[in-house]
Design an enzyme around this catalytic site. Structure first.
Site, short mmCIF file in Angstrom:
data_model
loop_
_atom_site.label_atom_id
_atom_site.label_comp_id
_atom_site.label_asym_id
_atom_site.label_seq_id
_atom_site.Cartn_x
_atom_site.Cartn_y
_atom_site.Cartn_z
N SER A 64 -8.57 -38.04 71.52
CA SER A 64 -9.09 -39.57 71.01
C SER A 64 -9.08 -40.90 71.74
O SER A 64 -10.03 -40.91 72.52
CB SER A 64 -8.07 -39.54 69.70
OG SER A 64 -8.34 -40.64 68.95
N ALA A 371 -4.97 -49.26 58.91
CA ALA A 371 -5.55 -50.49 59.24
C ALA A 371 -6.29 -50.15 60.59
O ALA A 371 -7.43 -50.76 60.93
CB ALA A 371 -4.44 -51.34 59.73
N SER A 499 6.97 -44.03 67.27
CA SER A 499 5.72 -43.76 67.35
C SER A 499 5.68 -41.95 67.15
O SER A 499 6.46 -41.36 67.83
CB SER A 499 4.96 -43.83 68.59
OG SER A 499 4.00 -43.20 68.83
N GLY A 500 4.65 -41.55 66.64
CA GLY A 500 4.74 -40.02 66.57
C GLY A 500 3.80 -39.58 67.73
O GLY A 500 3.49 -38.32 67.83
N ARG A 506 7.50 -48.41 67.77
CA ARG A 506 6.66 -49.52 67.25
C ARG A 506 7.19 -50.71 66.52
O ARG A 506 7.92 -50.29 65.54
CB ARG A 506 5.32 -49.02 66.52
CG ARG A 506 4.42 -48.15 67.55
CD ARG A 506 3.34 -47.84 66.71
NE ARG A 506 2.48 -46.54 67.38
CZ ARG A 506 1.99 -46.55 68.67
NH1 ARG A 506 1.96 -47.66 69.47
NH2 ARG A 506 1.33 -45.43 68.95
P1 NG1 Z 1 1.89 -43.58 66.09
O1 NG1 Z 1 1.81 -43.27 67.27
O2 NG1 Z 1 2.75 -42.48 65.18
O3 NG1 Z 1 2.11 -44.94 65.53
C1 NG1 Z 1 -0.72 -43.53 65.84
C2 NG1 Z 1 -1.30 -44.53 64.96
C3 NG1 Z 1 -1.60 -43.89 63.48
C4 NG1 Z 1 -2.52 -42.42 63.82
C5 NG1 Z 1 -1.89 -41.74 64.74
C6 NG1 Z 1 -2.94 -40.53 65.21
C7 NG1 Z 1 -0.82 -47.15 64.63
C8 NG1 Z 1 0.13 -47.89 64.56
N1 NG1 Z 1 -0.44 -45.48 64.69
O4 NG1 Z 1 0.46 -43.13 65.51
O5 NG1 Z 1 -2.21 -44.89 62.56
O6 NG1 Z 1 -3.83 -42.74 63.93
O7 NG1 Z 1 -1.75 -42.49 66.11
O8 NG1 Z 1 -4.10 -40.76 66.02
O9 NG1 Z 1 -2.04 -47.39 64.69
ZN ZN Z 2 -9.75 -40.51 67.08
#
Ligand code: NG1
Ligand code: ZN
Length: 529
Positions: A64, A371, A499-500, A506
């Site tokens: 991505s 968002a 964060s995942g 975050r």
């Molecule tokens: P994490 O890294 O868990 O914050 C990010 C985005 C999610 C989602 C995932 C998957 C933010 C704050 N977080 O997740 O919204 O899109 O990546 O790609 O934008």
């Molecule tokens: Zn993407």
């Protein structure tokens, strides 16, 4: 299971010693050179999932919006949804198994999930434009063939296109034709039908500048362009001919830096948008006459779409319930506008598309957006049947027209997952139908100034949250500290979560001015240590 084949191929896709990865919200994601064994093993796993569900399963090779050197992989379930949570665990287990245990882990999954080994398996594969993607998708194919599965490699496709293709394969073509051309035909027909009155009224052409993040979106828009009406003139930037994927451009860059991407030329008040590297996210923006940058993020896209749908629902006069689903990152002004002015129920879920998608399924029409620009609209079976029937049979001309427009939206929106191309076409259609300029759309409400920060900590998992990640329950005292900081500022809000997708915590803060939002975010970051 053919042990010999598995063992022979496994040796060609050896796991680096000591590497532990997790199937997170976006599948596996890390440096591309660490992923060969994961790809092979996800090929194996996809075969088991396909046998168990007696359906075609998708495997998408992409990272991505991550840097070009990274890569990743995710599995797509039968109706084009994200992989079921119990299988995410199997994926993690299998990816981390030592070489000699791979076979035992596969056997255990088969046992726990009652996989019928005699069942045929069909896997479809897609990949983004990263230099590493082609070879890695070949490793997925090795995994599929080692377990005797059949496959079709769609090659370069956007993530949402592969989700669409999986859904088509498993619904006997009811969702559309299972080809990339079928995707273009379905979306462009819906777009043409939705806009034909306005466009054929002699509207001059409408230009849109698109930053494609030097990714797959550019290739696919070029293929799709000749299916679309000439009045919509798309100008592509960062189309992959030069520049590195996602480098200083793309939806993630624009959203998090709140500035123009590199490589795009804009004049005042021109409508622009950015896709991310695999074209499942989109944000809009423009520069005003004074040169100020205005971001129109996922929250404003959700507001535009849900206002439009609510108006159409009022016209058809059916009691269909619409709801909007957001995450904690949604700007406070958007939630307030939706609830108080538009009177639409708003729900907040944990971050990650699968949570939003799941919640949105509870409504007749569920609009969900993060968002950051990932989102779509889901129509329940009941709502879809009712709308299609009204579009065909309703005697009242005005009602029938509204139902026909809703029907076009059903066909234009990619209900399997957020889709930059499909979302862009829906936004463009709504803007042209409502006669809205990008400034008018932006002016629906004013975003509260906000700031997102990343904090590096030794172990991000020490932070545990509740209430859709808006409050911290661990470590003890952290939430109280955040509450005290928030009290110092007007119209303020702040939260922290691990964060995942990255090894960071975050921090998000909102306040009455940018200066205060920045201060609050910094103070909360310090409280995290
Ligand atoms: P994490 O890294 O868990 O914050 C990010 C985005 C999610 C989602 C995932 C998957 C933010 C704050 N977080 O997740 O919204 O899109 O990546 O790609 O934008
Ligand atoms: Zn993407």
């Amino acid at each position: 299971m053919d042990l010999n084949a598995i063992t022979k191929f496994s040796a060609l896709h050896a796991k680096p010693d000591g590497l532990i990865l997790q199937y997170g919200t976006a599948g596996f994601r890390t440096k591309a050179n660490c992923l060969d064994h994961v790809m092979y093993r996800m090929g194996l796993l996809a075969v088991l999932r396909s046998k168990q569900t007696k359906s075609t399963i998708g495997v998408m090779v992409t990272a991505s919006h991550n840097p070009e050197e990274d890569n990743g992989v995710k599995l797509i379930d039968p109706l084009g949804e994200m992989l079921a949570p119990s299988w995410e665990e199997h994926a993690t287990c299998l990816a981390n198994a030592e070489e000699q245990n791979v076979h035992a882990v596969l056997a255990e999954i088969c046992h726990r999930e009652a996989v019928n080994q005699q069942q045929k398996a069909m896997i479809i594969i897609g990949r983004d434009t990263r230099p590493s993607s082609e070879k890695l998708s070949q490793s997925v194919i090795d995994g599929v063939t080692a377990l005797g599965g059949q496959y079709h490699d769609y090659g370069l496709v956007t993530t949402p296109q592969l989700h669409y293709l999986v859904c088509c394969q498993n619904t006997n073509g009811q969702y559309g034709k299972a080809t990339v051309e079928g995707y273009y035909q379905k979306l462009s027909k819906a777009f043409v039908d939705l806009t034909k009155q306005t466009f054929s009224n002699g509207n001059e052409s409408r230009a849109l500048k698109i930053d494609c993040a030097s990714g797959i979106g550019a290739l696919k828009l070029k293929e799709m362009e000749h299916y679309l009406p000439r009045e919509l003139s798309l100008h592509l930037f960062n189309d992959g001919s030069k520049g590195k994927l996602n480098h200083l451009c793309g939806a993630d860059f624009v959203k998090s830096h709140q500035k123009l991407p590199l490589g795009i030329e804009v004049k005042p008040n021109e409508r622009c948008c950015s896709f991310d590297g695999d074209a499942d996210r989109i944000v809009y923006y423009y520069n005003d006459a004074a040169g100020h940058f205005h971001l129109i993020d996922g929250d404003k896209i959700a507001t535009l779409i849900s206002s439009f749908l609510k108006e159409l629902l009022l016209e058809v006069g059916e009691n269909l319930k619409i709801g909007v689903v957001q995450t904690a990152y949604a700007n406070g002004s958007s939630t307030q506008y939706l609830e108080e002015i538009m009177k639409v129920p708003v729900h907040c879920t944990k971050t990650g598309v699968k949570h939003l998608h799941h919640k949105a399924q509870e409504f007749d029409i569920g609009v969900y957006f993060e968002a950051n620009g990932h989102g779509t609209v889901l129509f329940s079976k009941t709502a879809e049947t009712k709308i299609r029937q009204l579009a065909k049979e309703e005697m009242d001309e005005k009602k029938r027209k509204a139902a026909m427009m809703l029907e076009n939206v059903i066909d234009l929106i990619n209900q399997t997952v957020g889709d930059a191309i499909s979302d862009m076409l829906l936004v463009e259609a709504i803007l042209v139908l409502k006669g809205l300029s990008v400034q008018q759309w932006d002016g629906i409400y004013t975003d509260l100034p906000n700031r997102q920060l990343k904090v590096m900590v030794a172990d991000r998992q020490v932070i545990d949250t509740t209430d859709a990640e808006r409050r911290a329950v661990r470590p003890v005292g952290l939430q109280e500290a955040i509450d005290d900081l928030v009290k110092k500022y007007r119209s303020s809000r702040a939260f922290v979560r691990p964060s995942g997708t990255e090894d960071v915590v975050r921090v998000y803060a909102e306040a009455d001015s940018q200066e205060n939002a920045d201060k609050l975010a910094t103070e909360v970051s310090l409280a995290v240590f």
